[in-house]
Design a protein around this motif. Structure first.
Motif, PDB file in Angstrom:
ATOM      1  N   ARG A 262      27.155  30.929  36.543  1.00 38.91           N
ATOM      2  CA  ARG A 262      26.627  30.698  38.070  1.00 38.91           C
ATOM      3  C   ARG A 262      26.462  29.317  38.425  1.00 38.91           C
ATOM      4  O   ARG A 262      27.436  29.273  39.279  1.00 38.91           O
TER       5      ARG A 262
ATOM      6  N   ILE B  84      34.987  32.209  33.663  1.00 39.92           N
ATOM      7  CA  ILE B  84      36.298  31.407  34.298  1.00 39.92           C
ATOM      8  C   ILE B  84      36.096  30.110  34.037  1.00 39.92           C
ATOM      9  O   ILE B  84      35.472  29.753  33.715  1.00 39.92           O
ATOM     10  N   LEU B  85      37.350  30.385  33.163  1.00 37.59           N
ATOM     11  CA  LEU B  85      37.972  29.002  32.898  1.00 37.59           C
ATOM     12  C   LEU B  85      38.437  27.919  33.976  1.00 37.59           C
ATOM     13  O   LEU B  85      39.701  28.239  34.119  1.00 37.59           O
ATOM     14  N   GLU B  86      37.246  27.038  33.438  1.00 35.32           N
ATOM     15  CA  GLU B  86      37.985  25.302  34.584  1.00 35.32           C
ATOM     16  C   GLU B  86      38.830  24.779  33.538  1.00 35.32           C
ATOM     17  O   GLU B  86      39.221  24.520  32.644  1.00 35.32           O
TER      18      GLU B  86
ATOM     19  N   PHE C  76      47.286  40.493  37.467  1.00 35.45           N
ATOM     20  CA  PHE C  76      46.285  39.119  38.654  1.00 35.45           C
ATOM     21  C   PHE C  76      45.194  39.950  39.362  1.00 35.45           C
ATOM     22  O   PHE C  76      44.371  39.490  39.968  1.00 35.45           O
ATOM     23  N   MET C  77      46.045  40.789  39.765  1.00 38.25           N
ATOM     24  CA  MET C  77      45.339  41.435  41.204  1.00 38.25           C
ATOM     25  C   MET C  77      44.166  42.174  40.757  1.00 38.25           C
ATOM     26  O   MET C  77      42.929  42.114  41.180  1.00 38.25           O
TER      27      MET C  77
ATOM     28  N   GLY D 253      41.363  39.722  38.699  1.00 31.18           N
ATOM     29  CA  GLY D 253      40.560  38.792  40.682  1.00 31.18           C
ATOM     30  C   GLY D 253      39.740  39.966  41.009  1.00 31.18           C
ATOM     31  O   GLY D 253      38.891  39.910  40.642  1.00 31.18           O
ATOM     32  N   ALA D 254      40.211  41.307  41.051  1.00 37.76           N
ATOM     33  CA  ALA D 254      39.044  42.013  41.790  1.00 37.76           C
ATOM     34  C   ALA D 254      38.044  42.225  40.533  1.00 37.76           C
ATOM     35  O   ALA D 254      36.521  42.866  40.745  1.00 37.76           O
TER      36      ALA D 254
ATOM     37  N   HIS E  26      36.898  40.105  38.245  1.00 34.67           N
ATOM     38  CA  HIS E  26      36.297  38.968  37.074  1.00 34.67           C
ATOM     39  C   HIS E  26      35.370  38.138  38.631  1.00 34.67           C
ATOM     40  O   HIS E  26      34.956  37.957  38.408  1.00 34.67           O
ATOM     41  N   TRP E  27      35.888  38.567  39.637  1.00 39.61           N
ATOM     42  CA  TRP E  27      35.379  38.003  40.806  1.00 39.61           C
ATOM     43  C   TRP E  27      33.148  38.980  41.051  1.00 39.61           C
ATOM     44  O   TRP E  27      32.414  38.709  41.511  1.00 39.61           O
TER      45      TRP E  27
ATOM     46  N   LYS F 122      30.578  37.456  40.592  1.00 40.23           N
ATOM     47  CA  LYS F 122      29.681  36.528  41.962  1.00 40.23           C
ATOM     48  C   LYS F 122      29.432  37.141  42.602  1.00 40.23           C
ATOM     49  O   LYS F 122      28.542  36.614  43.221  1.00 40.23           O
ATOM     50  N   TRP F 123      29.282  38.263  43.363  1.00 39.32           N
ATOM     51  CA  TRP F 123      28.253  39.176  43.702  1.00 39.32           C
ATOM     52  C   TRP F 123      27.378  39.787  42.803  1.00 39.32           C
ATOM     53  O   TRP F 123      26.712  40.858  43.649  1.00 39.32           O
TER      54      TRP F 123
ATOM     55  N   VAL G  32      29.588  50.342  38.989  1.00 37.69           N
ATOM     56  CA  VAL G  32      30.907  49.719  39.111  1.00 37.69           C
ATOM     57  C   VAL G  32      32.172  49.631  39.509  1.00 37.69           C
ATOM     58  O   VAL G  32      33.161  49.270  39.559  1.00 37.69           O
TER      59      VAL G  32
ATOM     60  N   LEU H 277      35.253  50.424  41.658  1.00 38.64           N
ATOM     61  CA  LEU H 277      36.040  49.365  41.907  1.00 38.64           C
ATOM     62  C   LEU H 277      37.455  50.174  41.089  1.00 38.64           C
ATOM     63  O   LEU H 277      38.560  49.465  41.621  1.00 38.64           O
TER      64      LEU H 277
ATOM     65  N   ALA I  92      40.664  50.181  42.670  1.00 31.54           N
ATOM     66  CA  ALA I  92      41.923  48.724  42.770  1.00 31.54           C
ATOM     67  C   ALA I  92      43.232  49.431  42.288  1.00 31.54           C
ATOM     68  O   ALA I  92      44.602  48.829  42.510  1.00 31.54           O
TER      69      ALA I  92
END
Lengths: 213, 213
Positions: free
Chosen positions: B32, B115-117, B163-164, B167-168, B170-171, B174-175, B187, B191, B195
């Motif tokens: 978060r 998410i690796l920064e 990658f697509m 992305g779907a 890992h995102w 966020k929600w 979910v 999802l 996808a």
DNA sequence: CACATAAGTGAACGCAGAGTAGCTTAGCCT
DNA sequence: AGGCTAAGCTACTCTGCGTTCACTTATGTG
């Protein structure tokens, strides 16, 4: 009054150009390191100045982060405007909007997508960005609904579809490099084609974007 | 020697359980707030102890972040193992693998996706996590290739497809909120169905997952 | 040229938050 | 009960980085 027929850049213009440059580099740093992990020295280094110099153009790190997010949301809004104007049905509107968004975001001059971390912005600034984001998401969702209504999209949960697309798009900043073999256009076309194919009521038998060969 | 027929928790077990709890809460906070924005006080507060207490179980914040990533990659590996074992073609293997991954990640007991920064981990630790991630991505990519070869997936760029999907997925962190109307299972199914429909050579005419009604 | 103002610098200052030390409490064993 | 160890707490230290300040260098004007 005006010399050289005004071809010389005006003070204001130079100032604004520099501010834009700061925002663009800052957005990259914020993206890679996270908003707390990013230091103003990272940003200033990329611009060849010291961090103190930045303070002539931005009030604070918060202010800069806010400006980055505003810029990103502005691009999002313009993209979806374009999609709505040019697409002939819900699916097309989404495709045009999202690929424009992605292109702008990762293209040479663009601002990369910013992932909003909790508590990175506060107060009014947080409210404003969240409001813009919510509005963007709501418009996307309505386009999905429109697509279902006009038959271009299969019946599905619009909110989930919207999140799926946003995830696919936003994740791009995590792996895309402009130095790699793919242009921003290539990626935008191919990714959006693939992701929206999952929604299409009559998905093409082949993928046509260049990257898919 | 052993009393109560060993139903009492052993010292070691308690210690390990606490460590697991720390990792789980830490992962949420890291997600978060970002890895630099997260404070150990955030983590300890959620566990009802002071931050000093954490140091009995982890050596440092870095160490904790590393443990979170290791845990996440472990789940990823197990999920893809399962997909490979149970799927009957490339597409199915991906579907099973990814939906298991997502379920584990957002489910009640799971560790959220991390998410690796850049530069959040350094040295050996960074190398190890990146190696695990690369291996995971390579396996995913190979499944896409397998799907193309066996005809379950349309010809497309495997790396981009991978990658697509990531992305779907890992995102979602966020929600998604476990307090909302959707279960982790809901979910994950809906999802992944949507996808992967973008990749399928014969996409279903309807979506069947519960959320899509 | 002299001067005004803008642009940028290097060296501080202050604070949040990682990590530590020494004390206090809880749990277990004989 | 008494004693031993683990577990946790309070109150520190220390460092990195945002921010500021006093100063230097560039730019453009009468």
């Amino acid at each position: 009054m005006s010399r050289w027929a005004n071809v010389l850049p005006d003070r204001e213009e130079v100032l604004e150009a520099k501010r834009k440059a700061i925002i663009r580099e800052a957005a990259k740093v914020f993206n890679r390191r996270g908003s707390h992990g990013a230091t103003l020295e990272d940003v200033s280094e990329r611009l060849g100045v010291t961090k103190a110099a930045l303070y002539r153009y931005v009030q604070s790190k918060q202010d800069l982060l806010f400006a980055c997010h505003e810029e990103a949301m502005e691009i999002a809004r313009e993209s979806i405007d374009k999609g709505e104007a040019e697409g002939r049905n819900g699916l097309e509107k989404i495709q045009i909007g999202m690929s424009g968004y992605l292109r702008e975001m990762i293209g040479a001059m663009g601002v990369p997508v910013l992932i909003l971390e909790e508590n990175a912005l506060t107060g009014r600034q947080a409210e404003r960005i969240i409001a813009l984001r919510d509005e963007f998401e709501a418009r996307m969702r309505r386009l999905v609904e429109e697509g279902i209504a006009d038959g271009s999209i299969v019946p599905l949960n619009p909110k989930l579809a919207m999140f799926m697309l946003l995830g696919a798009v936003h994740w791009v900043t995590k792996w895309y490099s402009p130095d790699g073999p793919w242009t921003a256009d290539d990626v935008a076309d191919a990714l959006i084609e693939m992701a929206t194919r999952g929604l299409a009521s009559r998905p093409g038998a082949k993928l046509r974007a260049r990257i898919h060969k």
